[in-house]
Design an enzyme around this catalytic site. Sequence first.
Site: not given
Ligand code: URA
Length: 234
Positions: A102
């Site tokens: 993310d």
């Molecule tokens: N899980 C999440 O919530 N975000 C990420 O970036 C990776 C795994």
Amino acid sequence: MRLNKYIASAGVCSRRKADELIANGNVKVNHAVVREMGFDVGEGDRVVVNGKLIDGSKPKVYVAVNKPMGYITSMDDDKDRATVAELVADIPERLFPVGRLDYNTTGLLLMTNDGELTYALTHPKHEVGKTYVATVAGVLSDKRIAQLRRGVDIGGFVTSPAKVKVIRQNPRSTVVEITIHEGKNRQVRKMFAAVGNRVQSLQRIAVGDIRLGRLKEGHYRKLTRNEIEYLKTL
Ligand code: URA
């Protein structure tokens, strides 16, 4: 070699993307459009994708990047946000990310021009374990830890068993290490939300046995030969 595999292993894109390009008629073999993913590419065949001749002999590059917050896991962005491509801009080969993190997640992101490896590592059937350190709001009770370990419903999908280890906690927040085996969108954030703890910060520290270690934020390192061999066995 199958046409989709040939395109991916030449470092043009992932195998899934190659399938799309072929289906959309963007691929020519010896001047004729081919729409068959399994078309057999032989020695001496000229494969052209989007008008560009593919070079199957390009060197493969494998790097570990420490993604900072505020970068998107994409090679370009129509909203002009910073992308992980900028973190490897001095590498001449065009690399693409293995899976995603993310915008606000930091930590280990593998990048490569080996589309075959990307395909294998992100295939839902055999996704490699990914380990995160999450800081979550409040106390994570034993009951919630047990729920996370068993699997939780994150909106129509029940996660498979996870490893969960509390590193430290105080009444306001808990730091916890969690290893998951799928790569659903925002999975870790959704898992903690499902048990009632909001994620405040999230960092990935390992993909399988490949560890972030002391790599500085915004920096990358080339994977070692052993690490590359290891990834190929997964
Ligand atoms: N899980 C999440 O919530 N975000 C990420 O970036 C990776 C795994």
